[in-house]
Design a protein around this motif. Structure first.
Motif, mmCIF file in Angstrom:
data_model
loop_
_atom_site.group_PDB
_atom_site.id
_atom_site.type_symbol
_atom_site.label_atom_id
_atom_site.label_comp_id
_atom_site.label_asym_id
_atom_site.label_seq_id
_atom_site.Cartn_x
_atom_site.Cartn_y
_atom_site.Cartn_z
ATOM 1 N N UNK A 219 0.833 -1.187 0.000
ATOM 2 C CA UNK A 219 0.000 0.000 0.000
ATOM 3 C C UNK A 219 0.870 1.239 0.000
ATOM 4 N N UNK A 220 0.732 2.055 -1.043
ATOM 5 C CA UNK A 220 1.482 3.304 -1.127
ATOM 6 C C UNK A 220 0.786 4.399 -0.318
ATOM 7 N N UNK A 221 1.576 5.298 0.213
ATOM 8 C CA UNK A 221 1.009 6.459 0.898
ATOM 9 C C UNK A 221 1.941 7.638 0.714
ATOM 10 N N UNK A 222 1.344 8.818 0.716
ATOM 11 C CA UNK A 222 2.128 10.025 0.550
ATOM 12 C C UNK A 222 1.261 11.147 0.053
ATOM 13 N N UNK A 223 1.836 12.317 -0.126
ATOM 14 C CA UNK A 223 1.059 13.471 -0.561
ATOM 15 C C UNK A 223 0.632 13.347 -2.014
ATOM 16 N N UNK A 224 -0.541 13.792 -2.307
ATOM 17 C CA UNK A 224 -1.021 13.757 -3.683
ATOM 18 C C UNK A 224 -0.561 14.962 -4.491
ATOM 19 N N UNK A 225 -0.123 15.997 -3.788
ATOM 20 C CA UNK A 225 0.283 17.229 -4.456
ATOM 21 C C UNK A 225 1.585 17.728 -3.853
ATOM 22 N N UNK A 226 2.544 18.007 -4.718
ATOM 23 C CA UNK A 226 3.847 18.498 -4.300
ATOM 24 C C UNK A 226 4.206 19.704 -5.164
ATOM 25 N N UNK A 227 4.860 20.666 -4.580
ATOM 26 C CA UNK A 227 5.266 21.838 -5.348
ATOM 27 C C UNK A 227 6.614 21.588 -6.020
ATOM 28 N N UNK A 228 6.805 22.224 -7.160
ATOM 29 C CA UNK A 228 8.089 22.125 -7.860
ATOM 30 C C UNK A 228 9.238 22.514 -6.939
#
Length: 121
Positions: free
Chosen positions: A5-14
């Motif tokens: 199961x992957x987890x982490x932020x769906x949105x990251x800034x450049x």
């Protein structure tokens, strides 16, 4: 039954660092001759292998991403992690963790469902 199961932020800034974690159940990430990998698929494109961390902690990199990639693991939690630094919108993709088995050649047998990551400019 092995599950990832992957987890982490769906949105990251450049320019930021993307960090994703894969939690494994039903198997130990330290079992001999298993390799715990990351693969990604940008929208409308094919799969791209990112790299892997092996049963003994050895790491394997896609040369095109190696300078920005690091892998780690927490054996107490049976998790492994991908960090991708200096991200750009080109790193937008669905990221999959998977298990590969084998000594000289790898075959993949279990995959996570994938997690979508969008890098904003």
């Amino acid at each position: 039954q092995v599950q990832l199961q992957e987890s982490g932020p769906g949105l990251v800034k450049s320019s930021q660092t993307l960090s994703l974690t894969c939690t494994v159940s039903g198997a130990s990430i330290t079992t001999n001759y298993y390799y715990w990998s990351w693969t990604r698929q940008p929208p409308g494109k094919g799969l791209e292998w990112v790299g892997a961390i092996g049963f003994s902690g050895g790491t394997y990199y896609n040369p095109s991403l190696e300078s920005r990639t690091s892998f780690s693991r927490d054996t107490s939690k049976n998790q492994f992690t991908l960090q991708l630094s200096s991200v750009t919108p080109e790193d937008t993709a669905t990221y999959y963790c998977a298990r590969a088995a084998g000594a000289s050649t790898w075959s993949y047998d279990y995959w996570g469902q994938g997690t979508q990551v969008t890098v904003s400019s």
